[in-house]
Motif scaffolding. Structure first.
Motif, PDB file in Angstrom:
ATOM      1  N   VAL A 190      74.585  41.245 -20.721  1.00  0.00           N
ATOM      2  CA  VAL A 190      73.980  41.488 -22.029  1.00  0.00           C
ATOM      3  C   VAL A 190      72.655  40.732 -22.071  1.00  0.00           C
ATOM      4  O   VAL A 190      72.626  39.505 -22.141  1.00  0.00           O
ATOM      5  CB  VAL A 190      74.899  41.043 -23.173  1.00  0.00           C
ATOM      6  N   ILE A 191      71.565  41.474 -21.995  1.00  0.00           N
ATOM      7  CA  ILE A 191      70.244  40.844 -21.992  1.00  0.00           C
ATOM      8  C   ILE A 191      69.866  40.353 -23.380  1.00  0.00           C
ATOM      9  O   ILE A 191      69.296  39.270 -23.537  1.00  0.00           O
ATOM     10  CB  ILE A 191      69.185  41.836 -21.461  1.00  0.00           C
ATOM     11  N   CYS A 192      70.198  41.135 -24.395  1.00  0.00           N
ATOM     12  CA  CYS A 192      69.901  40.726 -25.761  1.00  0.00           C
ATOM     13  C   CYS A 192      70.834  41.449 -26.720  1.00  0.00           C
ATOM     14  O   CYS A 192      71.494  42.435 -26.363  1.00  0.00           O
ATOM     15  CB  CYS A 192      68.443  41.008 -26.124  1.00  0.00           C
ATOM     16  N   THR A 193      70.886  40.920 -27.941  1.00  0.00           N
ATOM     17  CA  THR A 193      71.696  41.508 -28.998  1.00  0.00           C
ATOM     18  C   THR A 193      70.797  41.839 -30.179  1.00  0.00           C
ATOM     19  O   THR A 193      69.971  41.010 -30.588  1.00  0.00           O
ATOM     20  CB  THR A 193      72.798  40.530 -29.447  1.00  0.00           C
ATOM     21  N   ILE A 194      70.945  43.041 -30.720  1.00  0.00           N
ATOM     22  CA  ILE A 194      70.190  43.453 -31.901  1.00  0.00           C
ATOM     23  C   ILE A 194      71.148  43.487 -33.089  1.00  0.00           C
ATOM     24  O   ILE A 194      72.223  44.092 -33.007  1.00  0.00           O
ATOM     25  CB  ILE A 194      69.551  44.841 -31.696  1.00  0.00           C
TER      26      ILE A 194
ATOM     27  N   LEU B 235      74.553  45.706 -28.346  1.00  0.00           N
ATOM     28  CA  LEU B 235      74.410  44.929 -27.110  1.00  0.00           C
ATOM     29  C   LEU B 235      73.580  45.738 -26.116  1.00  0.00           C
ATOM     30  O   LEU B 235      73.934  46.860 -25.768  1.00  0.00           O
ATOM     31  CB  LEU B 235      75.778  44.617 -26.507  1.00  0.00           C
ATOM     32  N   MET B 236      72.478  45.149 -25.650  1.00  0.00           N
ATOM     33  CA  MET B 236      71.609  45.816 -24.687  1.00  0.00           C
ATOM     34  C   MET B 236      71.892  45.215 -23.307  1.00  0.00           C
ATOM     35  O   MET B 236      71.655  44.030 -23.072  1.00  0.00           O
ATOM     36  CB  MET B 236      70.138  45.625 -25.068  1.00  0.00           C
TER      37      MET B 236
ATOM     38  N   TYR C  54      67.887  35.801 -22.308  1.00  0.00           N
ATOM     39  CA  TYR C  54      67.272  35.393 -21.044  1.00  0.00           C
ATOM     40  C   TYR C  54      65.777  35.157 -21.240  1.00  0.00           C
ATOM     41  O   TYR C  54      65.207  35.519 -22.269  1.00  0.00           O
ATOM     42  CB  TYR C  54      67.494  36.462 -19.961  1.00  0.00           C
ATOM     43  N   HIS C  55      65.173  34.547 -20.233  1.00  0.00           N
ATOM     44  CA  HIS C  55      63.742  34.267 -20.262  1.00  0.00           C
ATOM     45  C   HIS C  55      63.024  35.148 -19.242  1.00  0.00           C
ATOM     46  O   HIS C  55      63.649  35.720 -18.343  1.00  0.00           O
ATOM     47  CB  HIS C  55      63.480  32.795 -19.934  1.00  0.00           C
ATOM     48  N   ARG C  56      61.704  35.231 -19.399  1.00  0.00           N
ATOM     49  CA  ARG C  56      60.925  35.948 -18.378  1.00  0.00           C
ATOM     50  C   ARG C  56      61.146  35.276 -17.021  1.00  0.00           C
ATOM     51  O   ARG C  56      61.258  34.055 -16.910  1.00  0.00           O
ATOM     52  CB  ARG C  56      59.441  35.937 -18.731  1.00  0.00           C
TER      53      ARG C  56
ATOM     54  N   LEU D 107      63.692  40.028 -14.614  1.00  0.00           N
ATOM     55  CA  LEU D 107      63.022  40.300 -15.880  1.00  0.00           C
ATOM     56  C   LEU D 107      61.554  39.894 -15.751  1.00  0.00           C
ATOM     57  O   LEU D 107      61.193  38.735 -15.939  1.00  0.00           O
ATOM     58  CB  LEU D 107      63.691  39.535 -17.018  1.00  0.00           C
ATOM     59  N   VAL D 108      60.703  40.861 -15.423  1.00  0.00           N
ATOM     60  CA  VAL D 108      59.285  40.585 -15.251  1.00  0.00           C
ATOM     61  C   VAL D 108      58.616  40.350 -16.601  1.00  0.00           C
ATOM     62  O   VAL D 108      57.716  39.516 -16.732  1.00  0.00           O
ATOM     63  CB  VAL D 108      58.603  41.744 -14.499  1.00  0.00           C
ATOM     64  N   GLY D 109      59.046  41.079 -17.618  1.00  0.00           N
ATOM     65  CA  GLY D 109      58.487  40.911 -18.951  1.00  0.00           C
ATOM     66  C   GLY D 109      59.567  41.039 -20.005  1.00  0.00           C
ATOM     67  O   GLY D 109      60.533  41.783 -19.814  1.00  0.00           O
ATOM     68  N   ILE D 110      59.402  40.281 -21.109  1.00  0.00           N
ATOM     69  CA  ILE D 110      60.383  40.351 -22.188  1.00  0.00           C
ATOM     70  C   ILE D 110      59.679  40.328 -23.542  1.00  0.00           C
ATOM     71  O   ILE D 110      58.513  39.946 -23.659  1.00  0.00           O
ATOM     72  CB  ILE D 110      61.409  39.197 -22.137  1.00  0.00           C
ATOM     73  N   LEU D 111      60.446  40.722 -24.547  1.00  0.00           N
ATOM     74  CA  LEU D 111      59.988  40.709 -25.930  1.00  0.00           C
ATOM     75  C   LEU D 111      59.842  39.275 -26.428  1.00  0.00           C
ATOM     76  O   LEU D 111      60.669  38.411 -26.141  1.00  0.00           O
ATOM     77  CB  LEU D 111      61.010  41.456 -26.787  1.00  0.00           C
TER      78      LEU D 111
END
Length: 340
Positions: A277-281, A291-292, A266-268, A300-304
């Protein structure tokens, strides 16, 4: 009828109808050379409030610099009722080093206000800035970005329990306002506590100009100046939808459960639903996946941005929305899809 008044600071005066570019000495280098901060003061011919715009209290946060420069040097200020105090680079030593904090002892200028003329280098610098250019103002806008490796959607941080601060925050016309008093020593907290209602604007990531965010922030600056009567040609904006997240509201930094490489899905500014699932590591061989998932439905106010993480590193900043705001976002997204 009231008359416009001059703006004064140590060593200078800016008369009504005058614009002045100043390089104001805030400290000295190891060689005794002056550390000079750029300041532009636009004093309108007509009386009105004094508004400051500050950026780069952290030296690697660049988006706000361009906002402040464009307001100071590209806008037509004919008919301005009041004064604009534009400080595009507060933390000159950190800006020159392209670091977040002051290179000397790694101090945070934005934890050093209102300053002290007999204390550390950071507090001495903060003291000069605070008493000369910030405390004499009526309203303040302080521009920031996320730290290195992360990015924020454009949003406001403000003490919404203070009616005067809330007026500034609402006029800025962002979709999201996170309400808090702010850390001790921060510019917005110390100024708001001293009677100058001030908000922080978070926008994007460090070390770059991001034109869409800059343009959006400029429109919101126009909205604030319209609210306080400095620019009669502009109007106060409504952002379409808004959510205010207070200290008791549900918000969280989702942190990595394992080390590895992150694939952000996803994007900010995106709306995510509970258990998405927001992201996968993954590990280097892609043989192990973590799976996070979103613990609740929110924004999502802020992302990596940097895809490399250790366990415990922050991945994204998620805030819960009330049902009405969620429906408004969903309606706006559907409308955008239909236009496309």
């Amino acid at each position: 009828m009231d008359e416009a008044e001059p703006f004064t600071y140590d060593g200078g005066i800016v008369s009504p109808g005058e614009t002045r570019n100043v390089r104001y000495t805030v400290s000295e280098t190891y060689l005794g050379d002056a550390v000079r901060m750029p300041v532009t003061i636009v004093n309108g011919e007509r009386p009105g409030p004094t508004v400051f715009l500050t950026a780069a209290a952290h030296g690697d946060e660049l988006n706000g610099i361009e906002v402040v420069r464009e307001v100071a040097h590209e806008w037509d200020h004919d008919g301005l009722a009041g004064t604009l105090v534009c400080l595009p680079v507060l933390n000159v030593p950190a800006f020159l080093a392209q670091e977040r904090y002051l290179p000397i002892y790694d101090r945070d200028l934005n934890r050093s206000f209102p300053g002290d003329p007999d204390s550390t280098s950071a507090k001495r610098m903060a003291h000069e800035i605070f008493r000369n250019f910030l405390a004499p103002c009526d309203v303040g806008l302080d521009f920031h970005t996320s730290t290195r490796g992360r990015t924020n959607m454009l949003h406001v941080r403000a003490d919404m329990d203070d009616p005067e601060v809330a007026r500034v925050a609402n006029a800025f016309a962002s979709n999201v306002i996170i309400s808090s008093g702010g850390p001790s020593g921060s510019l917005r907290r110390e100024l708001s506590d001293s009677g100058v209602p001030t908000i922080t604007i978070e926008m994007g990531e460090a070390h770059r100009f991001q034109r869409p965010l800059i343009d959006s922030a400029l429109e919101s600056v126009r909205s604030v100046l319209a609210e306080f009567g400095l620019r009669s040609s502009d109007t106060v904006r409504w952002p379409g939808w808004r959510t205010v997240i207070d200290d008791t509201g549900e918000k969280t930094w989702i942190r990595a459960d394992s080390g590895g490489l992150v694939d952000m899905h996803y994007h900010r500014g995106d709306l995510v639903y509970e258990d998405d699932v927001i992201c996968t590591i993954t590990n280097p061989f892609k043989t192990e996946n973590t799976l996070m998932r979103a613990p609740f439905t929110g924004l999502l106010v802020g992302i990596l941005e940097n895809p490399l993480v250790y366990p415990g590193n922050p991945l994204c900043h998620l805030v819960r929305l009330d049902d009405r705001t969620q429906r408004a976002i969903e309606w706006n997204r559907r409308a955008d899809d239909d236009d496309w």
